[in-house]
Motif scaffolding. Sequence first.
Motif, PDB file in Angstrom:
ATOM      1  N   ILE A 152       0.622  -2.317   5.618  1.00 61.81           N
ATOM      2  CA  ILE A 152       1.317  -1.101   5.185  1.00 61.81           C
ATOM      3  C   ILE A 152       0.934  -0.767   3.755  1.00 61.81           C
ATOM      4  O   ILE A 152       0.724   0.409   3.408  1.00 61.81           O
ATOM      5  CB  ILE A 152       2.840  -1.283   5.313  1.00 61.81           C
ATOM      6  CG1 ILE A 152       3.206  -1.346   6.797  1.00 61.81           C
ATOM      7  CG2 ILE A 152       3.590  -0.165   4.639  1.00 61.81           C
ATOM      8  CD1 ILE A 152       4.653  -1.649   7.050  1.00 61.81           C
ATOM      9  N   ALA A 166      -0.770   2.500   2.424  1.00 63.64           N
ATOM     10  CA  ALA A 166      -0.171   3.325   1.372  1.00 63.64           C
ATOM     11  C   ALA A 166      -1.207   3.684   0.320  1.00 63.64           C
ATOM     12  O   ALA A 166      -1.291   4.831  -0.123  1.00 63.64           O
ATOM     13  CB  ALA A 166       0.998   2.577   0.745  1.00 63.64           C
ATOM     14  N   LEU A 213       2.973   7.284   1.462  1.00 66.16           N
ATOM     15  CA  LEU A 213       3.403   6.658   2.702  1.00 66.16           C
ATOM     16  C   LEU A 213       4.449   7.507   3.412  1.00 66.16           C
ATOM     17  O   LEU A 213       4.462   7.631   4.632  1.00 66.16           O
ATOM     18  CB  LEU A 213       3.980   5.285   2.382  1.00 66.16           C
ATOM     19  CG  LEU A 213       3.948   4.240   3.494  1.00 66.16           C
ATOM     20  CD1 LEU A 213       2.530   4.048   3.974  1.00 66.16           C
ATOM     21  CD2 LEU A 213       4.518   2.940   2.984  1.00 66.16           C
ATOM     22  N   ALA A 219       3.007  10.568   5.021  1.00 68.25           N
ATOM     23  CA  ALA A 219       2.140  10.364   6.188  1.00 68.25           C
ATOM     24  C   ALA A 219       2.782  10.790   7.506  1.00 68.25           C
ATOM     25  O   ALA A 219       2.118  11.428   8.316  1.00 68.25           O
ATOM     26  CB  ALA A 219       1.700   8.906   6.267  1.00 68.25           C
TER      27      ALA A 219
END
Lengths: 756, 219
Positions: free
Chosen positions: A136, A140, A155, A158
């Motif tokens: 993750i 990011a 993030l 997105a």
Amino acid sequence: MANAPTEPNVTNVVQFESRPKDTDRKTRIHLSLFDRLKFLVAFTLTFFVLVWSDMAGNPLLGFVDAVNERSRSAWWLFLLAAIEIIRQVHFLISEFASPYHGFWQRYFGFVDRTIHRISDWNRFRLSRAIKLLLWIALLAVILGAVYDEAPVRALFLAPAALWSALPFIAQLMFAVVFVLIQFVAIFWFLSRGGIDVYFPDDIRTRFTDVWGQDHVLARIRENLMFLERPEEIEKFGGYVPGGILLWGPPGTGKTLMAESMAGETGKPFVFVDPGAFNNMFFGVGILKVKSLFRKLRKLALRYGGVVAFFDEADALGNRGLAPAGGLGRYSENECHGGNYLSPVSANLVFREKFVMGGAGGGGGGMGTLQALLTELSGLKKPRGFFNRVVRRTLGMRPKTPPKYRILIVMATNLPEALDEALLRPGRIDRMYRVGYPSKAGRIRTYEGYLAKVSHSLTPEEIDKLATITPYATGAKIKDTINEALIYAIRSGRTTITWPDVIKAKQLKELGPPEDVEYIERERHAVAIHEACHGVMAHVVRRHMMIDLATIEKGSDYLGMVASIPPDDQFTRWKSEYESDILVSLASLAGERMFFAGDNSSGVSGDLESATTIASFMEGHWGMGSTVSSHASNKRFEVGAPGGGGKEKRGEATKELRRSLADRIESNLASLLTKAEKILKENRDQVLSLAHALEVYKTLSGEDVAAVIDGVEGPMVDGRPYTKSKNIKILEAYHEAAMKAHKDHNSPSIALPELSL
Amino acid sequence: MIARKRSVAILFALMLAVTVSGCGTPSKIYAKNAQLGVYFTVPSDWIAIPEEEIRSYELEAADAAAKNKADLVLWQEAYSASKNTTAKNILQLEAPKALTAFARVRALTIEESDAMSYNGLRNLILPVTDLISGTSTIVDEFQLLDEQEIVIDAARGLETLFSFTPKGGANETVHQTALLSNDRKSIYFFLVRCTTECFNESEETVNAIVDSFTVKESR
């Protein structure tokens, strides 16, 4: 020891040295220069690539300024480089200072042991969570670069971007799903069909419509009763037998019985088309089996039970295994020969006798049979998506399936072609042979079909009819009655009479007569040939009665005398077989006698029959001079007894142990002599019967008996043949015919008409 | 083997040195819009004036027509030598006290695009043509100092140096670069202005800034 060879001096030869063990090492292993510098080189290269891209992007940007700018924005590279330098310095010290190295080893060992206190599963989950977080974080950073935002903010941006891209993604997915759906649709479509469901009262056939198989019907009734009231057996600890196999020759009423089951039972009846398991693609058969059983289970749940009928079950195929010894598939008139043997011996006998029938997959293709076997008695697994998946997710165990009351009925002509695993108890519990009906059954069947038409047959005539059609199946009987009706209608009547039935039966057995007229001398010769058979049969063969005698040419015979056994007898004796041989040899003997030593090739069939029977008598039935069965000898290649033996035994033994062929030949020769003697004694009867055949072409058995015995028969009056003047006329005719035979022209006398 | 190691080591050291040397402040501020292909530099000690300030100042004093024009602005940036310079100083006729550089890229409406000419380019902030011919008296003491045509790959236009005295203000000098893109859809506008004294003092700086203004094919 003085002359002992001196050992070669090995001190200056290089020896192999084991390298030090990892656990013996005090310092870290030395790294190569590249290993030390590789990350730093990578970082530096990255930095300069970034600088280069900056310069390329801005025509005004100078190198120095670019470096300055980039070192501001790529600070993380410097951070990584710093970490790497520290790491390399650490390694360097470890390579030279053993206390330092030792300290770190102990530290890492401690950390390892601490971490391993956590259970393996928890460590796995922890590492999985950490990896997920790293992914993750990476995502990011990438999104931050793409959106030119701070990574964490990026993030959260997105999902919005994903949402707006969803139509595009959905379009791509649709393309995939579209192709997938086509395949699914094709296979679904191909796996449909072949299955018909009949509900009670859709079919009107009942048990009372099935004639001649009462013993099987009784057992089927029982099975149906268990299907409808399973508690009758289950309350005592038993279980409902789940499968029936009906096997037997074609036309005996297996499918009709299934139909009557459908009509009688109050449960739905599923008829599975035999061709349903032949399919174009692999896997479609399996799908069909699965969907069939899904349907069966649904019906069983809804209606409390269901009957599934697989017609022509040999279409399912066989995996090529030998059937278990113990299933009697021998011919009708033999004792089985296996039941009283020990299992080992039975296996020995029957394994060798494996009959190939649909081996190697058969019509069902790969996997269809296996799928069927599994469905018939596989795991009782819990079914359904919600049952299995959802309940498990909620922490509950899935429910076991309920008891499905499914009765499987299979019908086949080739029980050998069925797979062994299919026929085991648990899948097919009951195997019923639906054979040729007994005489009582035939009578019942005749009465049943005659009741549907208008007829003038008396019960005695029906009894006689049943007698003279020993291997008639229900289908044949139905056909015969229909044919009789056609005969009647063609003659302008609507009621069936006895001659209609007889003619129909003869038509069925012999086929329509070819419209061929023999020339006179050949007609006479054929008549003599058949008359010899007929007279011999009448005189010696008391265990059978003559059915008919004819000189009308058929497709593969010139004339025929057919006999049938009056009672259903299942064993035959040596005397009976000898009389069979006599009847067969009568034609040869008669022709030689009546045509002065000449005989025709028409005796070939008769000689074949005679030789076959004689061979079996000698070699198989213990009706000869030896005891051992030729069949076994041949199979194990032991050789016939006495076949070219080298040892010299006593004369008597030698006689007995002559080779098989010789013995058969001598038996036949002696029987031929006997036949000649009998024919000589009955010369007049032969001529009479020949004359009657020439006049009437086809005679029924009673008429034959009437002619030979000189009494009045149903269609032919036999009394003229007792008159000696008529006999003289017949002799003269025969002389003329014989002369014509020699000279190859027609006889000078025409066929005489005899009067009383 | 040894030679290779040595050469690797030397190369590495060189790169390191260069990298380390880069740890200083850059000599200029690089202003750019890579998408539009506009680049210029100003001295590193100059201060940037926020774009929102310029925009809001322009909008508050504007009528409807001017508002529409403000929407057409694709990019603008302004730098000044002094931190006291505000958006107001940039956009009004009164000269800013310190040297200021202002760049703007604006899309043209269809009517403007059809009508645009060199005169139009020249007259973007002041009616220079009329001032030269003397027909306009919006400002006093107008003097055209220099004019050159600029033809580059992506655009063409005029570079004009002039000075004037706005009513009630000090004499100022303006270096104006106005370019029309080759597809006639946008204009590139670059101003360097100051009071004449400060302009003449910082001649080198002005030249450096003006020379740095580059327009490339927009990507």
